[in-house]
Design a protein around this motif. Structure first.
Motif, PDB file in Angstrom:
ATOM      1  N   ARG A  20      14.869  -1.863  -2.253  1.00 24.94           N
ATOM      2  CA  ARG A  20      14.880  -3.134  -1.510  1.00 24.94           C
ATOM      3  C   ARG A  20      14.397  -2.910  -0.078  1.00 24.94           C
ATOM      4  O   ARG A  20      13.597  -3.693   0.457  1.00 24.94           O
ATOM      5  CB  ARG A  20      16.282  -3.737  -1.521  1.00 24.94           C
ATOM      6  N   TYR A  21      14.875  -1.834   0.579  1.00 24.89           N
ATOM      7  CA  TYR A  21      14.435  -1.526   1.942  1.00 24.89           C
ATOM      8  C   TYR A  21      12.928  -1.258   1.976  1.00 24.89           C
ATOM      9  O   TYR A  21      12.211  -1.817   2.815  1.00 24.89           O
ATOM     10  CB  TYR A  21      15.194  -0.316   2.510  1.00 24.89           C
ATOM     11  N   LEU A  22      12.452  -0.393   1.083  1.00 25.77           N
ATOM     12  CA  LEU A  22      11.038  -0.018   1.104  1.00 25.77           C
ATOM     13  C   LEU A  22      10.149  -1.235   0.862  1.00 25.77           C
ATOM     14  O   LEU A  22       9.150  -1.426   1.564  1.00 25.77           O
ATOM     15  CB  LEU A  22      10.761   1.066   0.056  1.00 25.77           C
ATOM     16  N   THR A  23      10.512  -2.077  -0.089  1.00 20.18           N
ATOM     17  CA  THR A  23       9.734  -3.284  -0.372  1.00 20.18           C
ATOM     18  C   THR A  23       9.713  -4.207   0.846  1.00 20.18           C
ATOM     19  O   THR A  23       8.654  -4.713   1.243  1.00 20.18           O
ATOM     20  CB  THR A  23      10.317  -4.019  -1.595  1.00 20.18           C
ATOM     21  N   ALA A  24      10.867  -4.411   1.462  1.00 18.69           N
ATOM     22  CA  ALA A  24      10.953  -5.282   2.637  1.00 18.69           C
ATOM     23  C   ALA A  24      10.171  -4.691   3.814  1.00 18.69           C
ATOM     24  O   ALA A  24       9.445  -5.409   4.517  1.00 18.69           O
ATOM     25  CB  ALA A  24      12.412  -5.511   3.020  1.00 18.69           C
ATOM     26  N   HIS A  25      10.306  -3.392   4.028  1.00 17.58           N
ATOM     27  CA  HIS A  25       9.607  -2.731   5.129  1.00 17.58           C
ATOM     28  C   HIS A  25       8.092  -2.858   4.948  1.00 17.58           C
ATOM     29  O   HIS A  25       7.373  -3.179   5.896  1.00 17.58           O
ATOM     30  CB  HIS A  25      10.037  -1.271   5.211  1.00 17.58           C
ATOM     31  N   HIS A  26       7.610  -2.636   3.739  1.00 20.76           N
ATOM     32  CA  HIS A  26       6.167  -2.678   3.487  1.00 20.76           C
ATOM     33  C   HIS A  26       5.608  -4.091   3.617  1.00 20.76           C
ATOM     34  O   HIS A  26       4.449  -4.263   3.975  1.00 20.76           O
ATOM     35  CB  HIS A  26       5.849  -2.117   2.103  1.00 20.76           C
ATOM     36  N   ARG A  58      14.500  -3.656  16.271  1.00 20.71           N
ATOM     37  CA  ARG A  58      13.377  -3.550  17.219  1.00 20.71           C
ATOM     38  C   ARG A  58      12.347  -2.534  16.716  1.00 20.71           C
ATOM     39  O   ARG A  58      11.139  -2.767  16.808  1.00 20.71           O
ATOM     40  CB  ARG A  58      13.883  -3.162  18.612  1.00 20.71           C
ATOM     41  N   TRP A  59      12.830  -1.408  16.178  1.00 15.96           N
ATOM     42  CA  TRP A  59      11.935  -0.391  15.617  1.00 15.96           C
ATOM     43  C   TRP A  59      11.132  -0.979  14.459  1.00 15.96           C
ATOM     44  O   TRP A  59       9.909  -0.795  14.385  1.00 15.96           O
ATOM     45  CB  TRP A  59      12.758   0.824  15.180  1.00 15.96           C
ATOM     46  N   LEU A  60      11.789  -1.704  13.548  1.00 10.14           N
ATOM     47  CA  LEU A  60      11.097  -2.312  12.406  1.00 10.14           C
ATOM     48  C   LEU A  60      10.017  -3.287  12.871  1.00 10.14           C
ATOM     49  O   LEU A  60       8.899  -3.281  12.352  1.00 10.14           O
ATOM     50  CB  LEU A  60      12.095  -3.038  11.498  1.00 10.14           C
ATOM     51  N   ASP A  61      10.343  -4.123  13.851  1.00 13.59           N
ATOM     52  CA  ASP A  61       9.370  -5.083  14.362  1.00 13.59           C
ATOM     53  C   ASP A  61       8.167  -4.371  14.992  1.00 13.59           C
ATOM     54  O   ASP A  61       7.025  -4.779  14.796  1.00 13.59           O
ATOM     55  CB  ASP A  61      10.009  -6.016  15.400  1.00 13.59           C
ATOM     56  N   ARG A  62       8.426  -3.303  15.726  1.00 14.23           N
ATOM     57  CA  ARG A  62       7.334  -2.566  16.389  1.00 14.23           C
ATOM     58  C   ARG A  62       6.461  -1.862  15.364  1.00 14.23           C
ATOM     59  O   ARG A  62       5.232  -1.930  15.426  1.00 14.23           O
ATOM     60  CB  ARG A  62       7.895  -1.549  17.390  1.00 14.23           C
ATOM     61  N   THR A  63       7.072  -1.190  14.380  1.00  9.23           N
ATOM     62  CA  THR A  63       6.285  -0.432  13.405  1.00  9.23           C
ATOM     63  C   THR A  63       5.468  -1.353  12.506  1.00  9.23           C
ATOM     64  O   THR A  63       4.453  -0.933  11.960  1.00  9.23           O
ATOM     65  CB  THR A  63       7.170   0.497  12.550  1.00  9.23           C
ATOM     66  N   ALA A  64       5.888  -2.609  12.383  1.00 11.32           N
ATOM     67  CA  ALA A  64       5.161  -3.557  11.538  1.00 11.32           C
ATOM     68  C   ALA A  64       3.814  -3.938  12.150  1.00 11.32           C
ATOM     69  O   ALA A  64       2.900  -4.346  11.434  1.00 11.32           O
ATOM     70  CB  ALA A  64       5.999  -4.808  11.298  1.00 11.32           C
ATOM     71  N   THR A  65       3.674  -3.805  13.469  1.00  4.20           N
ATOM     72  CA  THR A  65       2.460  -4.276  14.138  1.00  4.20           C
ATOM     73  C   THR A  65       1.673  -3.165  14.819  1.00  4.20           C
ATOM     74  O   THR A  65       0.559  -3.405  15.290  1.00  4.20           O
ATOM     75  CB  THR A  65       2.818  -5.327  15.203  1.00  4.20           C
TER      76      THR A  65
END
Length: 119
Positions: A20-26, A58-65
């Motif tokens: 679930r985490y990996l799918t959401a992160h990707h 904040r880390w997730l938002d930054r790594t997404a872009t």
């Protein structure tokens, strides 16, 4: 006898919370990704430590872009019932262009307590 050496498992044998985490992160679904962490979880990525869900968000938002890349789940391992490794192959516009990263998960009651990402 337990020697704590990771054993290879099929990627579909990873616990549902990791999948679930990996799918959401990707898919850059930060709300779903953050929901799988314990309140005091720790993420270590690129030499930095992110403690607690606010810092992880904040880390997730930054790594997404930050970069554009493709990611492929190349393998999975399990050390014990709480410790898993998901190896991903990334290709993109980041320095070096390609990398294999090991996502090392520690679980606690069906939540992610610790995640370390390293080559």
């Amino acid at each position: 006898m337990h020697d704590n050496q990771p054993r290879t498992i099929t990627p579909d044998a990873l616990p549902e919370v990791i999948t679930r985490y990996l799918t959401a992160h990707h898919s850059h679904d930060t709300a779903t990704a953050i929901a799988v962490f314990t309140d005091d979880a720790t993420v270590i990525d690129d030499g930095n430590t992110y403690q607690g869900t606010a810092a992880i968000e904040r880390w997730l938002d930054r790594t997404a872009t930050e970069f554009t890349y493709t990611i492929h789940l190349a393998g999975a391992q399990q050390t014990d019932p709480a410790h898993y490794i998901a190896t991903h192959h990334l290709e993109g516009n980041f320095p070096g262009g390609t990398v294999d990263l090991r996502y090392q998960f520690t679980l606690n009651n069906d939540f992610i307590e610790h995640l370390a990402i390293e080559p």
